[in-house]
Write an enzyme that holds these catalytic residues in place. Structure first.
Site, PDB file in Angstrom:
ATOM      1  N   ASP A 160      28.437  40.953  36.169  1.00 52.60           N
ATOM      2  CA  ASP A 160      29.184  41.820  37.085  1.00 52.60           C
ATOM      3  C   ASP A 160      28.725  41.535  38.521  1.00 52.60           C
ATOM      4  O   ASP A 160      27.542  41.708  38.846  1.00 52.60           O
ATOM      5  CB  ASP A 160      28.883  43.283  36.682  1.00 52.60           C
ATOM      6  N   SER A 176      45.712  40.708  50.113  1.00 53.21           N
ATOM      7  CA  SER A 176      47.023  40.938  49.501  1.00 53.21           C
ATOM      8  C   SER A 176      48.032  41.380  50.551  1.00 53.21           C
ATOM      9  O   SER A 176      47.692  42.068  51.526  1.00 53.21           O
ATOM     10  CB  SER A 176      46.870  42.046  48.462  1.00 53.21           C
ATOM     11  N   TYR A 201      43.967  50.940  45.450  1.00 49.28           N
ATOM     12  CA  TYR A 201      43.839  49.482  45.343  1.00 49.28           C
ATOM     13  C   TYR A 201      44.105  48.824  46.708  1.00 49.28           C
ATOM     14  O   TYR A 201      43.307  48.021  47.190  1.00 49.28           O
ATOM     15  CB  TYR A 201      44.817  48.905  44.294  1.00 49.28           C
ATOM     16  N   LYS A 208      41.552  46.632  49.615  1.00 47.47           N
ATOM     17  CA  LYS A 208      41.774  45.341  50.299  1.00 47.47           C
ATOM     18  C   LYS A 208      41.628  45.526  51.813  1.00 47.47           C
ATOM     19  O   LYS A 208      41.063  44.684  52.509  1.00 47.47           O
ATOM     20  CB  LYS A 208      43.146  44.769  49.944  1.00 47.47           C
ATOM     21  N   ASN A 256      53.257  43.729  36.156  1.00 47.51           N
ATOM     22  CA  ASN A 256      54.013  42.865  37.066  1.00 47.51           C
ATOM     23  C   ASN A 256      55.303  42.345  36.435  1.00 47.51           C
ATOM     24  O   ASN A 256      55.433  42.276  35.218  1.00 47.51           O
ATOM     25  CB  ASN A 256      53.143  41.683  37.522  1.00 47.51           C
ATOM     26  N   GLY A 297      56.393  54.264  45.180  1.00 46.56           N
ATOM     27  CA  GLY A 297      55.491  53.421  45.959  1.00 46.56           C
ATOM     28  C   GLY A 297      55.995  52.003  46.186  1.00 46.56           C
ATOM     29  O   GLY A 297      55.361  51.225  46.902  1.00 46.56           O
TER      30      GLY A 297
HETATM   31  P1  NAD Z   1      42.718  38.871  37.348  1.00 43.73           P
HETATM   32  O1  NAD Z   1      42.409  40.237  36.899  1.00 43.73           O
HETATM   33  O2  NAD Z   1      43.478  37.972  36.434  1.00 43.73           O
HETATM   34  O3  NAD Z   1      41.367  38.111  37.741  1.00 43.73           O
HETATM   35  C1  NAD Z   1      40.250  38.782  38.257  1.00 43.73           C
HETATM   36  C2  NAD Z   1      39.049  38.283  37.484  1.00 43.73           C
HETATM   37  O4  NAD Z   1      37.888  38.904  38.025  1.00 43.73           O
HETATM   38  C3  NAD Z   1      39.088  38.616  36.000  1.00 43.73           C
HETATM   39  O5  NAD Z   1      38.739  37.476  35.244  1.00 43.73           O
HETATM   40  C4  NAD Z   1      38.051  39.727  35.844  1.00 43.73           C
HETATM   41  O6  NAD Z   1      37.455  39.699  34.578  1.00 43.73           O
HETATM   42  C5  NAD Z   1      37.081  39.379  36.962  1.00 43.73           C
HETATM   43  N1  NAD Z   1      36.315  40.503  37.496  1.00 43.73           N
HETATM   44  C6  NAD Z   1      36.760  41.700  37.948  1.00 43.73           C
HETATM   45  N2  NAD Z   1      35.750  42.435  38.414  1.00 43.73           N
HETATM   46  C7  NAD Z   1      34.614  41.702  38.244  1.00 43.73           C
HETATM   47  C8  NAD Z   1      33.249  41.900  38.558  1.00 43.73           C
HETATM   48  N3  NAD Z   1      32.802  43.038  39.105  1.00 43.73           N
HETATM   49  N4  NAD Z   1      32.364  40.931  38.268  1.00 43.73           N
HETATM   50  C9  NAD Z   1      32.785  39.756  37.710  1.00 43.73           C
HETATM   51  N5  NAD Z   1      34.067  39.510  37.410  1.00 43.73           N
HETATM   52  C10 NAD Z   1      34.975  40.471  37.681  1.00 43.73           C
HETATM   53  O7  NAD Z   1      43.450  38.986  38.761  1.00 43.73           O
HETATM   54  P2  NAD Z   1      44.181  37.872  39.626  1.00 43.73           P
HETATM   55  O8  NAD Z   1      45.639  38.138  39.564  1.00 43.73           O
HETATM   56  O9  NAD Z   1      43.681  36.538  39.290  1.00 43.73           O
HETATM   57  O10 NAD Z   1      43.691  38.315  41.066  1.00 43.73           O
HETATM   58  C11 NAD Z   1      42.606  37.709  41.705  1.00 43.73           C
HETATM   59  C12 NAD Z   1      42.410  38.351  43.052  1.00 43.73           C
HETATM   60  O11 NAD Z   1      43.587  38.238  43.820  1.00 43.73           O
HETATM   61  C13 NAD Z   1      42.064  39.835  43.016  1.00 43.73           C
HETATM   62  O12 NAD Z   1      41.137  40.099  44.038  1.00 43.73           O
HETATM   63  C14 NAD Z   1      43.379  40.499  43.320  1.00 43.73           C
HETATM   64  O13 NAD Z   1      43.200  41.764  43.906  1.00 43.73           O
HETATM   65  C15 NAD Z   1      43.983  39.519  44.297  1.00 43.73           C
HETATM   66  N6  NAD Z   1      45.454  39.564  44.361  1.00 43.73           N
HETATM   67  C16 NAD Z   1      46.182  39.411  43.222  1.00 43.73           C
HETATM   68  C17 NAD Z   1      47.561  39.467  43.283  1.00 43.73           C
HETATM   69  C18 NAD Z   1      48.403  39.355  42.040  1.00 43.73           C
HETATM   70  O14 NAD Z   1      49.543  39.785  42.067  1.00 43.73           O
HETATM   71  N7  NAD Z   1      47.921  38.794  40.963  1.00 43.73           N
HETATM   72  C19 NAD Z   1      48.197  39.635  44.522  1.00 43.73           C
HETATM   73  C20 NAD Z   1      47.410  39.777  45.661  1.00 43.73           C
HETATM   74  C21 NAD Z   1      46.024  39.729  45.577  1.00 43.73           C
HETATM   75  C1  WQD Z   2      57.754  43.014  41.666  1.00 47.52           C
HETATM   76  C2  WQD Z   2      59.148  43.609  41.740  1.00 47.52           C
HETATM   77  C3  WQD Z   2      59.294  45.937  41.139  1.00 47.52           C
HETATM   78  C4  WQD Z   2      58.257  45.407  36.935  1.00 47.52           C
HETATM   79  C5  WQD Z   2      52.119  44.265  43.098  1.00 47.52           C
HETATM   80  C6  WQD Z   2      51.058  44.992  43.878  1.00 47.52           C
HETATM   81  C7  WQD Z   2      50.672  44.217  45.083  1.00 47.52           C
HETATM   82  C8  WQD Z   2      50.292  42.794  44.725  1.00 47.52           C
HETATM   83  C9  WQD Z   2      51.345  42.136  43.901  1.00 47.52           C
HETATM   84  C10 WQD Z   2      47.943  42.639  44.325  1.00 47.52           C
HETATM   85  C11 WQD Z   2      59.165  45.014  42.353  1.00 47.52           C
HETATM   86  C12 WQD Z   2      60.066  45.067  40.167  1.00 47.52           C
HETATM   87  C13 WQD Z   2      58.544  45.150  38.252  1.00 47.52           C
HETATM   88  C14 WQD Z   2      59.301  45.898  36.102  1.00 47.52           C
HETATM   89  C15 WQD Z   2      60.806  45.820  37.957  1.00 47.52           C
HETATM   90  N1  WQD Z   2      49.131  42.740  43.901  1.00 47.52           N
HETATM   91  N2  WQD Z   2      59.794  45.353  38.761  1.00 47.52           N
HETATM   92  N3  WQD Z   2      60.538  46.087  36.655  1.00 47.52           N
HETATM   93  O1  WQD Z   2      55.048  45.622  43.162  1.00 47.52           O
HETATM   94  O2  WQD Z   2      55.491  43.522  44.462  1.00 47.52           O
HETATM   95  O3  WQD Z   2      53.219  44.110  43.924  1.00 47.52           O
HETATM   96  O4  WQD Z   2      51.633  42.959  42.768  1.00 47.52           O
HETATM   97  O5  WQD Z   2      47.538  42.668  45.448  1.00 47.52           O
HETATM   98  O6  WQD Z   2      49.606  44.872  45.651  1.00 47.52           O
HETATM   99  O7  WQD Z   2      51.577  46.245  44.281  1.00 47.52           O
HETATM  100  O8  WQD Z   2      54.707  43.345  42.103  1.00 47.52           O
HETATM  101  O9  WQD Z   2      55.285  42.360  39.939  1.00 47.52           O
HETATM  102  O10 WQD Z   2      54.819  44.853  40.067  1.00 47.52           O
HETATM  103  O11 WQD Z   2      56.892  43.961  41.049  1.00 47.52           O
HETATM  104  O12 WQD Z   2      61.937  45.993  38.411  1.00 47.52           O
HETATM  105  O13 WQD Z   2      59.088  46.186  34.913  1.00 47.52           O
HETATM  106  O14 WQD Z   2      59.650  43.758  40.412  1.00 47.52           O
HETATM  107  O15 WQD Z   2      59.998  47.119  41.420  1.00 47.52           O
HETATM  108  O16 WQD Z   2      60.309  45.101  43.131  1.00 47.52           O
HETATM  109  P1  WQD Z   2      54.704  44.246  43.451  1.00 47.52           P
HETATM  110  P2  WQD Z   2      55.377  43.643  40.703  1.00 47.52           P
END
Ligand code: NAD
Ligand code: WQD
Length: 347
Positions: free
Chosen positions: A62, A129, A154, A158, A205, A302
């Protein structure tokens, strides 16, 4: 042969992290993963090893645990940079369990920065993000677009993390240079279908929900509203292929290591193009030949009606450019889903 530069990748077993590990290794770096598998599975590391024909070192711990994390810095000499992916990312859960999010997302960054200072590690790439922009007043959003009060804990984590990085950069005492990448909506999977998104439980998502519905795991997709002020009434997002996003991290590291950067720099990483939910569904059906069972439902609380990035700054300063389309992303996401079913890996 020149020695590979060692890069610590926290969250490297996760969705974006695993793709970044592949790109880092292929670009000549030596990634070392730190992950506690709270939101990922060991199978991701097997996928990475299969693609690279090489096992990547991984510490299971962790990052918010200073003593445990410190052992990695003691053991791994010559770390030249860190990419910090580790965080929780479920927006809804962050509303019901805010402390879990502040502890993990903010806590792990603070511990990491303390250790980077202690061990004099100069370069950091941080996962931010587009959520920091909230509902933007102007489109496309540039890095100068004002950050809005976060709609969820969340999102707030960020913003707080960006503030911490900014305070550290301004302090003048810090020895750490940071690039924060504001990701838009990462989608898709590696072309090999050996790694991809592996949501535990019901996906939050859009794209994993689509692929699981097409695969028969979910009965139907609900489109969250078609009465928004957008051309077809559904929400608009900037969906970026996860492999393009992964490559942006290599570009960011290159910039940090060239020394051309300021102490803290922020870049949007998207495609610059908005796509509506209905367009994503139509594209998915077209490129995969799968008919998707979906209904139009109520708005999700939201949700941002419309957001997409300006990627001019990333293009000009990082040399970032997308190489893959939404079609490529959806095709690869579907191939990955089919591979999961074949291997009976639980999603
Ligand atoms: P993910 O959950 O698939 O990957 C995150 C990884 O971090 C996981 O493998 C989890 O086990 C590990 N983890 C979490 N907390 C931990 C800790 N305290 N110590 C060690 N490992 C830990 O998520 P992702 O989609 O790959 O996202 C990666 C990053 O990008 C995150 O910071 C997320 O907030 C950011 N992000 C993701 C998205 C998205 O839509 N996927 C969008 C914008 C930003
Ligand atoms: C995408 C679009 C939904 C599911 C989230 C986080 C954001 C960032 C990215 C980390 C939206 C629509 C979705 C469904 C739907 N993550 N949708 N039916 O909301 O853009 O962003 O992930 O930083 O912080 O908020 O992504 O994939 O949830 O949705 O219609 O069952 O799909 O309304 O318009 P979002 P999402």
């Amino acid at each position: 042969m020149e020695e590979r530069k060692k890069i610590l990748v926290t969250g490297g077993a996760g969705y974006i992290g695993s793709h970044a590990v592949v790109e880092l290794y292929q670009a000549g770096f030596e990634p070392v993963i730190v992950d506690n598998f709270v939101n990922s599975q060991e199978s991701a590391l097997d996928g990475v090893a299969a693609i690279l024909e090489k096992k990547i070192a991984c510490y299971r711990l962790d990052c918010a645990d200073y003593n445990a994390f410190r052992q990695v810095f003691e053991q791994e000499k010559n770390i030249e940079g860190v990419i910090h992916f580790a965080a929780y990312k479920a927006v809804g859960e962050s509303v019901t369990e805010p402390l879990k999010y502040y502890h993990n997302n903010v806590g792990s960054l603070v511990v990491l920065l303390q250790l980077m200072e202690e061990y004099r590690i100069p370069n950091l790439v941080f996962s931010s993000s587009c959520t920091v922009y909230g509902i933007p007043d102007q489109l496309p959003v540039t890095e100068a677009t004002p950050v809005k009060k976060a709609a969820s804990p969340y999102g707030n984590t960020k913003q707080i993390c960006e503030d911490i990085l900014s305070d550290l950069a301004k302090s003048g005492t810090g020895s750490i240079s940071t690039i924060a990448l504001r990701y838009f909506n990462p989608v898709g999977a590696h072309i090999s279908a050996r790694i991809g998104e592996l949501p535990l439980g019901v996906p939050n998502n859009l794209v994993p929900f689509i692929t699981q519905t097409a695969a028969g795991i979910r009965e139907k997709l609900t489109v969250f509203g078609n009465d928004y002020d957008t051309p077809d009434g559904s929400n608009i997002r900037d969906y970026v292929h996860v492999v393009d996003l992964a490559k942006a991290h290599v570009k960011a590291l290159d910039r940090l290591m060239s020394g051309a950067n300021q102490p803290l720099e922020i870049y949007n990483i998207g495609t610059g193009q908005g796509s509506s939910v209905l367009e994503v569904i139509e594209t998915f059906e077209r490129v995969t030949g799968q008919k998707l069972n979906y209904i139009i439902g109520n708005r999700r609380e939201g949700d941002v009606p419309e957001i997409y990035a300006s990627v001019t700054k990333a293009t000009e300063e990082l040399g970032f450019k997308t190489e893959l389309s939404l079609e490529d992303a959806l095709k690869s996401a579907w191939n990955w889903q089919c591979q999961l079913q074949k291997n009976q890996l639980t999603a």
